[in-house]
Design an enzyme around this catalytic site. Structure first.
Site, PDB file in Angstrom:
ATOM      1  N   CYS A  62      39.920  37.926  39.215  1.00  0.00           N
ATOM      2  CA  CYS A  62      39.334  36.902  40.088  1.00  0.00           C
ATOM      3  C   CYS A  62      37.655  37.925  41.258  1.00  0.00           C
ATOM      4  CB  CYS A  62      39.863  36.588  40.788  1.00  0.00           C
ATOM      5  SG  CYS A  62      41.172  37.266  41.486  1.00  0.00           S
ATOM      6  N   GLU A 110      37.148  29.665  49.890  1.00  0.00           N
ATOM      7  CA  GLU A 110      36.343  30.294  48.490  1.00  0.00           C
ATOM      8  C   GLU A 110      36.169  28.748  47.934  1.00  0.00           C
ATOM      9  OE1 GLU A 110      37.088  34.265  46.950  1.00  0.00           O
ATOM     10  OE2 GLU A 110      37.969  32.389  45.787  1.00  0.00           O
TER      11      GLU A 110
END
Length: 171
Positions: A62, A110
């Site tokens: 990630c 996000e």
């Protein structure tokens, strides 16, 4: 060293320092990857030197893309940089938005592009120790049970992905 990431401020996409984006809880671009072998998923334990969620287990990879970087190219780059993994075919599964407290006054907010790579056998990894302290292949059903039993050992985003978006990611 400053790390600028694509972040929305007042509806406009601008380059903001990564730490500032997390301190202010600003919506920013991100990428997440799951490498799968059958029902097994490759997970990583974040290095203790990470400024948030150190020592917690996360999905395979990630990260945040650079300013003009294509999300898929970012995923390919970070798989190589974090885990020494190259040559995988990444399938874009979805884009979703989440917001999570990651401790110490920091917020991950996000808009993340999610990718899955399927491999025929467990692949070898060569973790960058500044990024990753441990990796493991775990059966997905077992991972879900472990996350429910001990959520504090896993990153907030992994908990969110498994609890709220698994059907969209792993279908």
């Amino acid at each position: 060293m400053t790390s600028l990431i694509p972040t929305w401020v007042d509806g406009n996409l601008v380059a903001i320092d990564k730490l500032e984006a997390h301190q202010r809880g600003l919506l920013h671009k991100a990428v997440s990857v799951f490498v799968m072998c059958g029902n097994d998923v490759l997970i990583q334990r974040r290095a203790m030197g990470k400024y948030h969620t150190p020592g917690l287990w996360a999905n395979t990879c990630c990260t945040h893309p650079h300013w003009s970087e294509d999300p898929k190219e970012c995923a390919i780059r970070r798989l190589r940089e974090e885990l020494g993994i190259t040559g995988l075919r990444l399938d874009h599964k979805d884009q979703l938005t989440y917001r999570a407290d990651v401790g110490n006054g920091l917020i991950e907010h996000e808009r993340v592009d999610l990718y899955v790579a399927r491999v025929p056998s467990h692949i070898a990894v060569d973790p960058n120790r500044e990024e990753v302290m441990q990796t493991d292949w775990v059966d997905m059903d077992l991972l879900v049970r472990r996350v429910r039993a001990r959520p504090a050992q896993y990153t907030p985003w992994l908990r969110i992905y498994l609890a709220e978006h698994a059907a969209r990611i792993f279908a």
